[in-house]
Design a protein around this motif. Structure first.
Motif, PDB file in Angstrom:
ATOM      1  N   GLY A   7       0.791  -1.220   0.000  1.00 52.18           N
ATOM      2  CA  GLY A   7       0.000   0.000   0.000  1.00 52.18           C
ATOM      3  C   GLY A   7       0.821   1.265   0.000  1.00 52.18           C
ATOM      4  N   LEU A  11      -0.252   5.136  -0.898  1.00 60.80           N
ATOM      5  CA  LEU A  11      -0.166   6.090   0.192  1.00 60.80           C
ATOM      6  C   LEU A  11       0.728   7.256  -0.173  1.00 60.80           C
ATOM      7  N   HIS A  46      -7.018  10.435   5.277  1.00 61.72           N
ATOM      8  CA  HIS A  46      -6.394   9.264   5.886  1.00 61.72           C
ATOM      9  C   HIS A  46      -7.198   8.759   7.069  1.00 61.72           C
ATOM     10  N   ARG A  47      -7.521   7.496   7.007  1.00 58.91           N
ATOM     11  CA  ARG A  47      -8.335   6.885   8.062  1.00 58.91           C
ATOM     12  C   ARG A  47      -7.472   6.389   9.213  1.00 58.91           C
ATOM     13  N   ASP A  48      -6.325   5.796   8.909  1.00 60.29           N
ATOM     14  CA  ASP A  48      -5.455   5.207   9.928  1.00 60.29           C
ATOM     15  C   ASP A  48      -4.224   6.089  10.089  1.00 60.29           C
ATOM     16  N   LEU A 155     -11.520   4.622   1.140  1.00 61.05           N
ATOM     17  CA  LEU A 155     -11.315   3.960   2.440  1.00 61.05           C
ATOM     18  C   LEU A 155     -12.508   4.160   3.374  1.00 61.05           C
ATOM     19  N   LYS A 160      -9.602  -1.056   8.257  1.00 64.34           N
ATOM     20  CA  LYS A 160      -8.263  -1.346   7.769  1.00 64.34           C
ATOM     21  C   LYS A 160      -8.126  -0.931   6.307  1.00 64.34           C
ATOM     22  N   SER A 161      -7.146  -0.099   6.034  1.00 62.51           N
ATOM     23  CA  SER A 161      -6.952   0.379   4.670  1.00 62.51           C
ATOM     24  C   SER A 161      -6.688  -0.774   3.711  1.00 62.51           C
ATOM     25  N   ASN A 164      -9.849  -2.223   2.265  1.00 65.32           N
ATOM     26  CA  ASN A 164     -10.428  -1.309   1.281  1.00 65.32           C
ATOM     27  C   ASN A 164      -9.690  -1.389  -0.042  1.00 65.32           C
ATOM     28  N   HIS A 165      -8.360  -1.427   0.015  1.00 68.24           N
ATOM     29  CA  HIS A 165      -7.554  -1.473  -1.210  1.00 68.24           C
ATOM     30  C   HIS A 165      -7.816  -2.768  -1.987  1.00 68.24           C
ATOM     31  N   ASN A 184      -6.650   6.363  -8.168  1.00 73.80           N
ATOM     32  CA  ASN A 184      -6.119   7.007  -6.976  1.00 73.80           C
ATOM     33  C   ASN A 184      -5.247   8.205  -7.347  1.00 73.80           C
ATOM     34  N   THR A 360     -13.680  10.101   3.758  1.00 83.60           N
ATOM     35  CA  THR A 360     -13.662   8.753   4.318  1.00 83.60           C
ATOM     36  C   THR A 360     -14.961   8.392   5.033  1.00 83.60           C
TER      37      THR A 360
END
Length: 414
Positions: A7, A11, A46-48, A155, A160-161, A164-165, A184, A360
């Motif tokens: 990822g 990212l 960004h989620r995480d 996401l 967890k990213s 989603n990916h 993306n 998100t």
């Protein structure tokens, strides 16, 4: 040569566009506080945050040092503070928590349409009427898969990213024949700086259209005439909706995967084409199946263009204004009134304002956060635009006509 973590490519692409557009060529301090207090765009995408901090620390990217001047000279600090409070309220209301059954049902209805399409041809034969009906069913399936891949790409489904990916690659690759990394790379530029020339690829129309008020006047003053822009509201119907997906996007996607040697995405895309041709060559032959596929793309392209442009092309389109995150998104986006049909038809992108503020957030919660956004807009005197679906679609043509007239006036008289 070291391998990038899973990822990492995706990212890094996202981080690059977020920070290049907001904090390029600046000094930074306190990387451990990355994105927690100063960068609303970064926090939105960004989620995480614990995961992305691993990549931020070595780059020394974090909060802007106090002695450094800010590029965002048009930023309203009170709006920024209130928006962060709004986001905290949304988090406390669990509006960033997704309903997995909702997305499972969306996927199920896409697969059901794919099955119905095959059964129609299998049972009724490959005559004109079954073929046209099947093409419309498959175009609907493709459009809905497009909205669904959009959810996973942002996401907004799993915590967890990685999950989603993975699902994103399956939907955009196996169900649509496109590339997750291409999407993306392009789409997050749009989100970071919507409707900003030279930063948002969605408004870089390769001289085919002039958009907004600034560009047509500049083109007119410089006597630039790649096409007769005063007629762009007319030729839009010929080269806009019909050609975007079957010609421009398909060429760009395939060339991007090959030139970047993105073999994983290419394999996913090829699995779509293999499945499609294995399914329909027995009914139409090779040439017929290729024509059938392009007719489906042609239908889907109309759906995609009208839905995506009704929220943006009619809004402010300018060079970089350096505003705060909230004001920038409201200036570039508008909503379409909610109904069950509008929600389904647009993949909940009728809530474009809320989607741009909270990328998100699961789409089924947009209607819950919308009143909070409206309240904040009212407090600061920011216009919150919401209109009926038909008016939103007609405004695309009105906007193109107005921009074309501005170009012609500047071309002839300035």
């Amino acid at each position: 040569m070291t391998r990038e973590p899973p990822g990492c490519r995706r990212l890094n692409s996202l981080m690059l566009y977020t920070f290049r557009s907001i904090t390029s060529h600046r000094s930074f301090s306190r990387p451990e506080r990355c994105a927690t207090s100063s960068q609303d765009a970064f926090r939105a995408f960004h989620r995480d945050l614990d995961f992305v901090r691993k990549f931020m620390k070595p780059l020394l990217i974090g909060e802007l040092a106090p002695e450094e001047p800010s590029q965002d000279h048009g930023k309203n600090s009170q709006i920024t503070e209130d928006f962060r409070a709004l986001r905290k309220t949304a988090e406390d209301m669990n509006l960033f928590k997704s309903n997995h059954l909702f997305f499972l049902l969306l996927l199920a209805h896409i697969i059901a349409m794919e099955s119905i399409a095959w059964f129609t041809i299998f049972y009724f034969g490959n005559g004109w009427i079954p073929t046209v009906i099947t093409a419309f069913v498959l175009a609907t399936s493709q459009a809905q898969a497009g909205w669904l891949q959009h959810d996973y790409g942002h996401l907004s489904v799993y915590k967890k990213s990685m999950w989603n990916h993975l699902v994103h690659k399956f939907i955009i690759g196996h169900l649509k024949g496109a590339s997750a990394n291409w999407w993306n790379h392009r789409h997050f530029q749009h989100h970071a700086k919507p409707n900003i020339f030279h930063k948002d690829p969605d408004v870089n129309m390769l001289h085919v259209f002039v958009l907004g008020e600034w560009q047509p006047i500049e083109y007119g003053k410089k006597k630039l005439r790649y096409l007769p822009y005063n007629h762009q509201h007319e030729y839009f119907f010929l080269i806009g909706p019909p050609l975007l997906i079957p010609v421009y996007f398909q060429y760009q996607i395939i060339m991007t995967m090959i030139t970047r040697r993105d073999w994983v995405d290419l394999a996913w895309a090829m699995s779509y084409y293999a499945r499609f041709f294995i399914t329909y060559i027995p009914f139409y032959g090779i040439v017929g199946a290729v024509l059938f596929l392009n007719f489906i793309r042609f239908l889907e392209s109309h759906w995609f263009v009208w839905v995506t442009q009704m929220n943006h092309i009619v809004m402010e389109i300018e060079c970089e204004p350096y505003r705060d995150w909230f004001s920038s998104q409201l200036a570039a986006t508008c909503n379409v009134k909610q109904s069950l049909f509008n929600d389904w038809f647009s993949g909940h992108l009728n809530f474009q304002i809320e989607h741009h503020l909270f990328p998100t957030m699961p789409r089924h919660n947009f209607h819950k956060v919308a009143p909070l956004v409206k309240s904040l807009c009212a407090k600061h005197g920011i216009k919150y635009q919401e209109k009926p679906l038909l008016r939103a679609l007609l405004d695309i043509i009105r906007s193109l006509k107005k921009s074309g007239e501005l170009w012609l006036d500047a071309y002839l008289h300035k």
